[in-house]
Write a protein that holds these residues in place. Structure first.
Motif, mmCIF file in Angstrom:
data_model
loop_
_atom_site.group_PDB
_atom_site.id
_atom_site.type_symbol
_atom_site.label_atom_id
_atom_site.label_comp_id
_atom_site.label_asym_id
_atom_site.label_seq_id
_atom_site.Cartn_x
_atom_site.Cartn_y
_atom_site.Cartn_z
ATOM 1 N N THR A 95 28.084 -0.404 -14.143
ATOM 2 C CA THR A 95 29.241 -0.550 -15.019
ATOM 3 C C THR A 95 28.875 -0.001 -16.384
ATOM 4 O O THR A 95 27.726 -0.146 -16.823
ATOM 5 N N GLY A 96 29.822 0.604 -17.042
ATOM 6 C CA GLY A 96 29.591 1.138 -18.388
ATOM 7 C C GLY A 96 30.423 0.418 -19.421
ATOM 8 O O GLY A 96 30.745 0.968 -20.469
ATOM 9 N N ALA A 97 30.794 -0.834 -19.134
ATOM 10 C CA ALA A 97 31.696 -1.586 -20.003
ATOM 11 C C ALA A 97 31.089 -1.869 -21.365
ATOM 12 O O ALA A 97 29.930 -2.275 -21.472
ATOM 13 N N SER A 114 27.756 4.797 -20.934
ATOM 14 C CA SER A 114 28.964 3.975 -20.964
ATOM 15 C C SER A 114 30.177 4.719 -20.409
ATOM 16 O O SER A 114 30.195 5.944 -20.301
ATOM 17 N N TYR A 115 31.217 3.945 -20.084
ATOM 18 C CA TYR A 115 32.477 4.537 -19.627
ATOM 19 C C TYR A 115 33.053 5.466 -20.697
ATOM 20 O O TYR A 115 33.625 6.514 -20.384
ATOM 21 N N GLY A 150 37.370 6.559 -24.657
ATOM 22 C CA GLY A 150 36.496 7.724 -24.638
ATOM 23 C C GLY A 150 37.265 9.013 -24.459
ATOM 24 O O GLY A 150 36.952 10.033 -25.087
ATOM 25 N N ALA A 151 38.299 8.981 -23.602
ATOM 26 C CA ALA A 151 39.119 10.179 -23.391
ATOM 27 C C ALA A 151 39.833 10.569 -24.684
ATOM 28 O O ALA A 151 39.901 11.760 -25.034
ATOM 29 N N HIS A 323 19.700 -2.389 -25.336
ATOM 30 C CA HIS A 323 19.522 -2.396 -23.887
ATOM 31 C C HIS A 323 20.400 -1.322 -23.233
ATOM 32 O O HIS A 323 20.772 -1.441 -22.079
ATOM 33 N N ASN A 324 20.728 -0.270 -23.984
ATOM 34 C CA ASN A 324 21.732 0.688 -23.520
ATOM 35 C C ASN A 324 21.220 1.719 -22.525
ATOM 36 O O ASN A 324 22.008 2.320 -21.801
ATOM 37 N N GLY A 325 19.936 1.984 -22.474
ATOM 38 C CA GLY A 325 19.431 2.941 -21.494
ATOM 39 C C GLY A 325 19.761 4.384 -21.832
ATOM 40 O O GLY A 325 19.639 4.826 -22.972
ATOM 41 N N LEU A 326 20.241 5.132 -20.839
ATOM 42 C CA LEU A 326 20.471 6.570 -20.984
ATOM 43 C C LEU A 326 21.826 6.881 -21.623
ATOM 44 O O LEU A 326 22.746 6.083 -21.553
ATOM 45 N N GLU A 327 21.920 8.086 -22.183
ATOM 46 C CA GLU A 327 23.195 8.605 -22.664
ATOM 47 C C GLU A 327 23.571 9.883 -21.927
ATOM 48 O O GLU A 327 24.523 10.555 -22.280
#
Length: 342
Positions: A95-97, A114-115, A150-151, A323-327
């Motif tokens: 999930t990218g919430a 993230s989403y 995001g869009a 704790h976001n990890g990758l982009e």
């Protein structure tokens, strides 16, 4: 050592579990970590929050070290109290919430982007190929709202505006009339955000209405099952991806995964399998960094929170407040062979 997998065991989720097991099996064949093998236990929550909570508690009582690859925002959010109560880390939730990222959830460690980042990337791709008449159609829930933002951001950066921004009910998409109206309006592209069954319904309705507009959707639909459901209408669908191209041997992570897959009798990987593989590798690399012979949840979590891990061309690092990890984001297009091409 036991890792718990929580999610509906079918389609995209099964592919993720298969990818994780591919790596764990390879590590176990080498003797495991610190003399212990890794067991992956799966729990089917049928995408229902109550079952996800019950599953998390059951896995915690069985002594699992961590959960990985939970599916969906609602089920993952519902598990948060159980994670805290049992000091049970959750790695690489699918999930990218935004709600699971800000504020930082101390027991949740993201791997994928993230989403918002995904949807922004999809719009930038469309703008980059000269598309200007873009419509956003999103599921009316937290997932859809995050991706919708995001869009819009992607459109703003491209100095474009959505011709319309429509929402639909997750349980009753009824996208036929919406897609007929879009076809009549001559829209060049639709950013279609939602679960696979709704996106399939929407694409089929759009094509039935005679539209040849580009359709872009997110990585939650990056599965072979999604392509099969679309049939002939799959070709040309743009799908965002959160990991490198699964057939690109120039990437170290992909090269390693493909090598193990072929050794196990598999000819290729799917994007979801690569995500599961990467999540499993993050688990293993963290286990190697834990102190002492006995690996505990607390020790594992501490090692994870201070880890800087090279998964193979992808750098992951966490901190107390991050704790976001990758982009990483990319796009693929479903080719005439039903595979994702980049």
């Amino acid at each position: 050592m036991v890792a718990g997998f929580s999610g509906p065991v079918a389609g995209l989720v099964q592919e993720s579990a298969d990818g994780a097991k591919l790596y764990f099996d390879a590590i176990n064949a080498q003797g495991g970590i610190k003399g212990q093998t890794i067991e992956l236990v799966t729990q089917d929550d049928k995408y229902q929050p109550a079952l996800a909570v019950a599953g998390a508690k059951a896995l915690a009582s069985q002594g699992v070290l961590a959960l990985i690859l939970s599916r969906g925002t609602g089920p993952t959010e519902a598990m948060l109290p159980a994670l805290k109560e049992n000091k049970l880390p959750l790695i690489a939730p699918a999930t990218g919430a935004a709600s699971l990222r800000d504020p930082v959830q101390p027991w949740v460690f993201h791997l994928r982007a993230s989403y918002e980042k995904e949807a922004e990337r999809a719009v930038k791709h469309l703008a980059g190929i000269g598309v200007k008449r873009i419509n956003i159609v999103q599921v009316n829930d937290e997932f859809g709202n995050d991706a919708g933002k995001g869009a819009i951001k992607g459109l703003d950066e491209a100095k474009l505006r959505a011709l319309s921004h429509l929402r639909y009910d997750r349980n009753k998409p009824d996208l036929g009339p919406t897609m007929q109206a879009i076809a009549k309006a001559g829209i060049e592209a639709v950013v279609l955000i939602g679960p696979a069954y709704a996106v399939v319904e929407g694409i089929n309705a759009l094509r039935a209405a005679g539209s040849t507009a580009h359709v872009a959707t997110l990585s939650n639909n990056a599965s072979s099952d999604f392509v099969k459901q679309l049939g002939e209408n799959a070709r040309g669908t743009i799908v965002t991806q959160l990991f490198p191209y699964e057939r690109s041997t120039a990437n170290p992570l992909v090269r390693e995964a493909l090598g193990l897959a072929k050794a196990a009798g598999r000819a290729e990987l799917t994007p979801a399998q690569l995500e599961g593989f990467a999540a499993a590798k993050l688990v293993v690399e963290t286990l190697k960094r834990t102190n002492g012979k006995e690996i505990t949840r607390e020790g594992f979590t501490k090692a994870l929170e201070t880890a800087r891990v090279d998964l193979g061309g992808l750098q992951v690092h966490y901190g107390e407040k991050d704790h976001n990890g990758l982009e990483f984001t990319d796009v693929s297009i479903v080719g005439p062979d039903g595979k994702f091409w980049r």
